[in-house]
Design an enzyme around this catalytic site. Structure first.
Site, PDB file in Angstrom:
ATOM      1  CG  HIS A   1      -2.080  -0.894   1.118  1.00 54.59           C
ATOM      2  ND1 HIS A   1      -3.210  -0.760   1.876  1.00 54.59           N
ATOM      3  CD2 HIS A   1      -2.296  -1.956   0.308  1.00 54.59           C
ATOM      4  CE1 HIS A   1      -4.087  -1.701   1.542  1.00 54.59           C
ATOM      5  NE2 HIS A   1      -3.540  -2.446   0.601  1.00 54.59           N
TER       6      HIS A   1
ATOM      7  N   PRO B   1      -4.098   0.246  18.875  1.00 54.34           N
ATOM      8  CG  PRO B   1      -6.076  -0.822  18.294  1.00 54.34           C
ATOM      9  CD  PRO B   1      -5.346  -0.246  19.464  1.00 54.34           C
TER      10      PRO B   1
ATOM     11  CE  LYS C   1       4.097   2.949  13.180  1.00 59.62           C
ATOM     12  NZ  LYS C   1       4.400   2.423  11.852  1.00 59.62           N
TER      13      LYS C   1
HETATM   14  C1  PHB Z   1      -6.031  -4.271  11.026  1.00 60.04           C
HETATM   15  O1  PHB Z   1      -6.431  -5.081  11.880  1.00 60.04           O
HETATM   16  O2  PHB Z   1      -6.036  -4.556   9.820  1.00 60.04           O
HETATM   17  C2  PHB Z   1      -5.526  -2.950  11.435  1.00 60.04           C
HETATM   18  C3  PHB Z   1      -5.599  -2.551  12.756  1.00 60.04           C
HETATM   19  C4  PHB Z   1      -5.130  -1.308  13.124  1.00 60.04           C
HETATM   20  C5  PHB Z   1      -4.605  -0.459  12.151  1.00 60.04           C
HETATM   21  C6  PHB Z   1      -4.512  -0.866  10.850  1.00 60.04           C
HETATM   22  C7  PHB Z   1      -4.972  -2.108  10.484  1.00 60.04           C
HETATM   23  O3  PHB Z   1      -4.160   0.772  12.508  1.00 60.04           O
END
Ligand code: PHB
Ligand code: APR
Length: 390
Positions: free
Chosen positions: A72, A293, A297
């Site tokens: 991405h 989340p 990270k």
């Molecule tokens: C995901 O579970 O795909 C996910 C979680 C938190 C993020 C980005 C992706 O910041």
């Protein structure tokens, strides 16, 4: 039994460290409290920095990641009823992130470890760490009612936030920092194509929402929810309705709904333990730090810890030098705190806080507007999102 490095926990941290050490001929045993199936049943984030991908390649565990991971080059922030794209690649001089689920990372590492015939004890009960403040540490555990002891040179505490390793350190030797956020994320996995080809982080008056994915045919969505909410209260229909209400009209219209096959609520917290080394015990990944989340990270920080520890252990076994091990905690924490700051900042900017009030609301709106219109501000987001240098 004897080994060189006893690893507690077979999450991504423990498995990756074990695989890297295997490439230089250092022996490990992994002790895992749960079963293999239980470890693989956990659903977590899925955005990998290039540094994490490189480390998985070095460990020889990136074949499927290279074939199936999605590169991405941007993300979108949604507010004011529309998408504002942050061009990660343009703003960082050519970098990108790779979307590939943490469950798959864990699976690939486990397969690799099994194929190499390396020792993992699943369902190891009562794991206890001994004498790590001296030269001859050892680990004990029970398996099928029988007690075992493993003598080792070092212990890697890769057993997550709820593990035994951090708790084995005397309270006077450790300092912890914590912030809890007054909401959780309700997450859903569904076998439907994603609403957008990139991730969408939405700030909305009803609360935060995130459109993510595991592949071009599997979507991962989240909505901010109260901490005392229950998954049972969320039918699929209610979830899809709430998600679409929080997205700009065009994105909402592009959401394909379908039956969910995983639904869970996770609280958000920031947590750091200092230092990350106690004699011959090293804390790695979630055992030492947790980030919310927002920004994905968690796994990437686990990988950078592993990289610093691997470098230190390599120096120890190859060159009989302790220099790298002595530097571990300082180097790891310097990177950890920057990611803790970034995840906290993204969380503050994108969620509704019950206590914010009208002043705080205007500040959040001003910040988002500044962020998407200032190249300097967008660049700061982009360089953190793709991953700061090691
Ligand atoms: C995901 O579970 O795909 C996910 C979680 C938190 C993020 C980005 C992706 O910041
Ligand atoms: N004895 C043995 N194993 C244990 C014990 C114990 N007392 N306590 C916990 N474990 C195991 C857990 O069952 C789990 O499999 O340690 C493992 C820790 O794995 P993770 O929690 O996944 O932590 P880590 O490997 O550091 O991974 C970091 O995972 O949690 C996400 O956001 C985090 O993405 C980040 C990544």
């Amino acid at each position: 039994m004897r080994t060189q490095v006893a690893i507690v926990g077979s999450g991504p941290s423990g498995l990756l460290l074990g695989q890297l050490l295997a490439t230089i001929g250092v022996e490990t045993v992994i002790l895992e409290r749960s079963s293999r199936e239980h470890v693989l049943g956990r659903v977590r984030a899925g955005v990998l920095e290039q540094g994490t991908v490189d480390l998985l390649s070095e460990a020889g565990a990136a074949t499927r990641l290279n074939a199936e991971g999605l590169q991405h080059s941007g993300i979108s922030l949604a507010f004011d009823g529309r998408l504002h794209r942050i061009d990660l690649t343009m703003l960082t001089g050519g970098k990108h992130v790779t979307v590939y689920g943490q469950t798959e990372v864990t699976h690939d590492l486990m397969d690799k470890r099994e194929a190499a015939g390396l020792a993992t004890v699943y369902e190891a009960a009562n794991v206890a760490l001994h004498d790590f403040d001296g030269e001859t540490p050892f680990v004990t555990y029970d398996k099928d009612g029988v007690s075992h002891r493993i003598d080792c040179n070092f212990i890697a505490g890769c057993d997550g936030y709820h593990g035994v390793s951090r708790k084995s350190v005397p309270e006077r030797s450790i300092k912890t920092f914590e912030r809890q956020y007054p909401f959780g994320w309700l997450g859903v996995l569904a076998e439907v194509p994603p609403a957008d080809h990139e991730l969408v982080y939405a700030n909305h008056e009803r609360g935060f929402a995130l459109c993510s994915m595991r592949s071009t045919h599997r979507s991962r969505y989240y909505v901010q929810c109260p901490l005392d909410d229950h998954v049972e209260a969320w039918s699929d229909d209610r979830f899809w309705d709430e998600l679409r209400r929080r997205l700009p009209p065009q994105t909402a219209a592009a959401v394909t709904v379908g039956p969910s096959f995983e639904k869970s609520i996770a609280p958000l917290r920031s947590f750091v333990a200092e230092p990350m080394r106690f004699g011959r015990l090293f804390l790695v990944g979630d055992a030492a730090h947790i980030v919310p989340p927002t920004g994905a990270k968690g796994l990437n920080l686990a990988a950078s810890d592993v990289r610093y520890l691997f470098a230190g252990l390599r120096e120890f076994y190859r060159d009989k030098s302790q220099v790298g091990l002595d530097a571990y905690s300082g180097k790891a924490l310097a990177r950890v705190w920057k990611a803790v700051r970034f995840s906290w900042w993204m969380t503050m900017m994108l969620h509704r806080f019950p206590e914010t009030g009208e002043f705080g609301q205007r500040i959040q709106e001003a910040e988002l507007d500044y962020l998407v219109h200032s190249k300097a501000a967008s660049t700061a987001l982009a360089e953190n999102y793709v991953g700061l240098p090691y």
